[in-house]
Structure formats: C-alpha cells, structure tokens
Enzyme design. Structure first.
Site, PDB file in Angstrom:
ATOM      1  CG  LEU A  40      30.400   9.905 -23.451  1.00  0.00           C
ATOM      2  CD1 LEU A  40      31.262   8.703 -23.695  1.00  0.00           C
ATOM      3  CD2 LEU A  40      29.847  10.103 -24.930  1.00  0.00           C
TER       4      LEU A  40
ATOM      5  CG  ASN B 274      26.140  16.183 -28.824  1.00  0.00           C
ATOM      6  OD1 ASN B 274      27.187  16.050 -28.101  1.00  0.00           O
ATOM      7  ND2 ASN B 274      25.687  15.242 -29.295  1.00  0.00           N
TER       8      ASN B 274
ATOM      9  N   GLY C 236      38.868  14.461 -24.025  1.00  0.00           N
ATOM     10  CA  GLY C 236      38.832  16.021 -24.065  1.00  0.00           C
ATOM     11  C   GLY C 236      39.527  16.533 -25.080  1.00  0.00           C
TER      12      GLY C 236
ATOM     13  CG  ASP D  39      22.964  11.363 -31.184  1.00  0.00           C
ATOM     14  OD1 ASP D  39      23.580  12.257 -30.533  1.00  0.00           O
ATOM     15  OD2 ASP D  39      23.237  10.142 -31.049  1.00  0.00           O
TER      16      ASP D  39
ATOM     17  CG  HIS E  17      26.703  12.084 -33.213  1.00  0.00           C
ATOM     18  ND1 HIS E  17      26.284  11.336 -32.258  1.00  0.00           N
ATOM     19  CD2 HIS E  17      26.197  11.322 -34.508  1.00  0.00           C
ATOM     20  CE1 HIS E  17      26.004  10.200 -32.640  1.00  0.00           C
ATOM     21  NE2 HIS E  17      26.284   9.990 -33.957  1.00  0.00           N
TER      22      HIS E  17
HETATM   23  C1  GAR Z   1      34.124  12.667 -29.697  1.00  0.00           C
HETATM   24  O1  GAR Z   1      34.237  11.647 -31.138  1.00  0.00           O
HETATM   25  C2  GAR Z   1      32.755  12.943 -29.761  1.00  0.00           C
HETATM   26  O2  GAR Z   1      32.272  13.216 -30.987  1.00  0.00           O
HETATM   27  C3  GAR Z   1      31.970  11.775 -29.389  1.00  0.00           C
HETATM   28  O3  GAR Z   1      32.864  11.347 -28.497  1.00  0.00           O
HETATM   29  C4  GAR Z   1      34.151  11.426 -28.594  1.00  0.00           C
HETATM   30  C5  GAR Z   1      34.895  12.224 -27.563  1.00  0.00           C
HETATM   31  O4  GAR Z   1      36.150  12.627 -27.705  1.00  0.00           O
HETATM   32  N1  GAR Z   1      30.581  11.949 -28.866  1.00  0.00           N
HETATM   33  C6  GAR Z   1      29.697  10.915 -29.003  1.00  0.00           C
HETATM   34  O5  GAR Z   1      29.882  10.035 -29.555  1.00  0.00           O
HETATM   35  C7  GAR Z   1      28.334  11.770 -28.315  1.00  0.00           C
HETATM   36  N2  GAR Z   1      27.210  10.767 -29.207  1.00  0.00           N
HETATM   37  P1  GAR Z   1      37.131  13.610 -26.801  1.00  0.00           P
HETATM   38  O6  GAR Z   1      37.033  13.522 -25.497  1.00  0.00           O
HETATM   39  O7  GAR Z   1      38.580  13.356 -27.365  1.00  0.00           O
HETATM   40  O8  GAR Z   1      36.488  15.034 -27.518  1.00  0.00           O
END
Ligand code: GAR
Length: 196
Positions: A87, A104, A12, A147, A106
């Site tokens: 996710l 979103n 998060g 995406d 990415h």
């Molecule tokens: C982030 O890097 C986000 O961009 C990625 O998951 C991570 C979540 O981190 N999202 C994806 O890869 C979606 N395709 P967080 O929970 O610390 O925000």
C-alpha cells in the site's frame, strides 16, 4: 526457474494464493517485501521459509531503503515483482530499475475506481455507492502514477445481489485469488508480450 518477489503490507491472502496456486517447478518466490514488520504476509513468509525484506523510505532500524532493496533483488536476480496489497507508493527510481517487471493487483475494474486513496475497502465503498452492477479485479503494470500502467488482465463479477462494500470485497477477493496466480504463470510461460 522464474524468480518472483512479492510485496505485501497486510494479511497477505493474495501472496498466499500465489504461493499455493502456482507451479513450484517453474516459479520460485524468492522474497517477500513488506513495509509492515508484523503483518500476516510476513508471518506466512516466515512459516514457509521465504526470505523477508522490510523496506522503508525513512531511516528505520531493521528496514532497507529502496536503493538497498534494488541491490538485493538484482542479486537474486528477480524476474518479476508482484505487488499484492502493497500500500505504499514505490519511488520512481525503483520503478525505473525494473521497467515493465512490476505488476499490481487492484480490487476493481480499472480505469474506474483507481487512483490515490483507492485501496482496500475504500475501493469497494466507491463501487457500492456508484451502484455499479459489476466489479472485479485488474492486474496491471506499475508505472509512476497510481493504478495507471498498462492493463494485463481483468476478471469481472456480478454484484447486483450484494448489499454492502464488505460483501463486494469478499466476492472480489475470490476473483483476485484466481487472477493473480494465473497472470504470474502467464509471465513464467513467457505468454505476456509487450508491444506498444
Ligand atoms: C487486496 O484486495 C488487493 O487487491 C488490495 O489490497 C488487498 C490486499 O489483501 N490492493 C489495493 O487496494 C491496491 N490499490 P491481501 O493482503 O489479503 O492480499
């Protein structure tokens, strides 16, 4: 007030960044939606008295299904849904209900390094193996293909001096923490204009 719901599945940090780096006079985080009961995002929401909604497409005790979640979010009503490390694939009927109101983040420069299976460290591994000189973050609208929706904003960063996917992830995350709150503010200020 501009009401947003943040969806997150993990630690998060992007959720936290939106909470800390957007104006409280303009923007209210009305809900944290998660598919994972015990994750950092849920913990942060509880600490900050942000209502938590758990969602699952299966019949799981304590979880809403996506139809029930639509009703809850419409009741608020939510102006923007922000996927920040959420996710799970969101069902098409949910996306139809919030057309062009779901964004979103990415962790790469789309349209490269996106699609099914491209999340978290997998993205950075692919970037590292490609020997790309830059990476970055993309905020885009969510449609029914992974995406694939229209790109709203991107920020890039030099990665030529880095030696592992983990180092790329760390550098890109810093960019994400700037880009996502910036885009949310732009929405609240009605600066995002959609034309065909
Ligand atoms: C982030 O890097 C986000 O961009 C990625 O998951 C991570 C979540 O981190 N999202 C994806 O890869 C979606 N395709 P967080 O929970 O610390 O925000």
């Amino acid at each position: 007030m501009f009401n947003i719901a943040v969806f997150a599945s993990g630690r998060g940090s992007n959720f936290k960044s939106v909470f800390e780096n957007t104006s409280k006079e303009k923007i209210r985080i009305c809900a944290l939606v998660s598919d994972i009961k015990d994750c950092g995002a849920v913990e942060f929401a509880i600490q900050n008295e942000i209502p938590v909604f758990l969602v699952s497409s299966k019949n799981q005790t304590g979880f809403l299904n996506y139809q029930e979640l639509i009703l809850q979010l419409k009741k608020i009503p939510v102006d923007l849904i922000v996927l920040a490390g959420f996710l799970k694939m969101i069902p098409g009927f949910f996306i139809d209900e919030f057309e062009e109101k779901i964004i979103n983040i990415h962790p790469a420069l789309l349209p490269d390094f996106g699609g099914k299976g491209m999340y978290g460290i997998n993205v950075h591994k692919a970037v590292f193996e490609s020997a790309a000189k830059v990476s970055g973050a993309t905020v885009h609208f969510v449609d029914k293909i992974y995406d694939h929706g229209k790109i709203i904003a991107q920020k890039s960063v030099d990665i030529t001096d880095l030696n592992s996917p983990e180092e790329i992830a760390e550098r890109v995350l810093k960019i994400e923490h700037e880009l996502l709150p910036f885009v949310v503010e732009e929405f609240a200020d009605q600066k995002i204009i959609i034309n065909n």
